[in-house]
Every structure is written in structure tokens, then in C-alpha cells.
Design a protein around this motif. Structure first.
Motif, PDB file in Angstrom:
ATOM      1  N   ALA A 172       8.654 -22.948 -12.859  1.00 56.75           N
ATOM      2  CA  ALA A 172       7.974 -22.933 -13.642  1.00 56.75           C
ATOM      3  C   ALA A 172       8.274 -23.259 -15.247  1.00 56.75           C
ATOM      4  O   ALA A 172       7.537 -24.143 -15.073  1.00 56.75           O
ATOM      5  CB  ALA A 172       6.757 -21.353 -13.676  1.00 56.75           C
ATOM      6  N   PRO A 175       2.585 -22.043 -10.267  1.00 53.63           N
ATOM      7  CA  PRO A 175       4.717 -21.391 -10.646  1.00 53.63           C
ATOM      8  C   PRO A 175       4.051 -20.569 -11.393  1.00 53.63           C
ATOM      9  O   PRO A 175       4.759 -19.822 -11.710  1.00 53.63           O
ATOM     10  CB  PRO A 175       5.540 -22.527 -10.537  1.00 53.63           C
ATOM     11  CG  PRO A 175       4.489 -23.526 -10.457  1.00 53.63           C
ATOM     12  CD  PRO A 175       3.264 -23.742 -10.362  1.00 53.63           C
ATOM     13  N   ALA A 176       3.600 -20.608 -13.222  1.00 55.94           N
ATOM     14  CA  ALA A 176       3.810 -19.598 -14.458  1.00 55.94           C
ATOM     15  C   ALA A 176       2.804 -18.874 -13.288  1.00 55.94           C
ATOM     16  O   ALA A 176       2.976 -17.794 -13.663  1.00 55.94           O
ATOM     17  CB  ALA A 176       2.889 -20.829 -15.139  1.00 55.94           C
TER      18      ALA A 176
END
Length: 112
Positions: A12, A104-105
């Protein structure tokens, strides 16, 4: 932090940092769509710096977990705004791109 959380957070951070650097370096594949979506050029540096700050915050979260959580929330919100911008510009075929950076975050946030 588990190995999975560490890897996902690193991915991320890399993706947010890459995206921020691409804006600041005026990469054609980033700035042409920004212009097409109607994002004012005066915002571009700020947007790039926000993404870089999110990336740094995610990395700092390895040592200060609360910073990592706040950074992950910020990155998710940033890319949620990007999704809204793309939809408002009626560029529906491009919605996947901010979602790809948001995922991804969001996963890192869920794993923290």
C-alpha cells in the motif's frame, strides 16, 4: 503486526508513493486523465504530496501503529474521492484504477 499485514502495508505504501511521485513528476499516464476529469492543475502538487504523505505515514505505522492507521484511513479516503471524481467525469472505464490503489490501503487497515 503479522507478516501478512506487514507485506500488505508495504505494498500500500509503495503504491501510494508511486502514485504521488507520478503526479509530481507529471507522468503522462496520470496527468492526462486528471486534466480530462477536470481536476485543476493548481491542485496537482497538493494531491501528489498528500499521496506521498500517506505512503510515509503507512511506513511510519510500522513503529507508531496509530500513525499507520490514520495514514491508511487517509489513503482510503483519498482514493474514494478519486473514484467519485472519475464517476463524476463519466469515465466509468477508469474507475478500476483508483480502486486498484485503494484496495491495498483498505486491506492494510483491515489487518491493523
Amino acid at each position: 503486526m503479522s507478516t501478512t499485514a506487514t507485506v500488505v502495508t508495504a505494498v500500500a505504501a509503495f503504491m501510494a508513493g508511486f502514485s504521488g511521485a507520478a503526479v509530481l513528476l507529471r507522468a503522462k499516464f496520470v496527468v492526462e486523465p486528471l486534466a480530462a476529469y477536470g481536476v485543476p492543475r493548481t491542485w496537482w502538487n497538493t494531491l501528489g504530496l498528500l499521496k506521498l504523505a500517506g505512503a510515509l505515514g503507512l511506513v511510519a505505522g510500522f513503529w507508531l501503529p496509530v500513525v499507520g492507521v490514520m495514514a491508511a484511513v487517509g489513503v482510503v479516503l483519498y482514493f474514494a474521492g478519486a473514484v467519485i471524481t472519475v464517476v463524476r467525469a463519466k469515465a466509468y472505464g477508469h474507475v478500476a484504477f483508483p480502486l486498484m490503489y485503494m484496495a491495498p490501503a483498505a486491506a492494510a487497515l483491515a489487518l491493523m
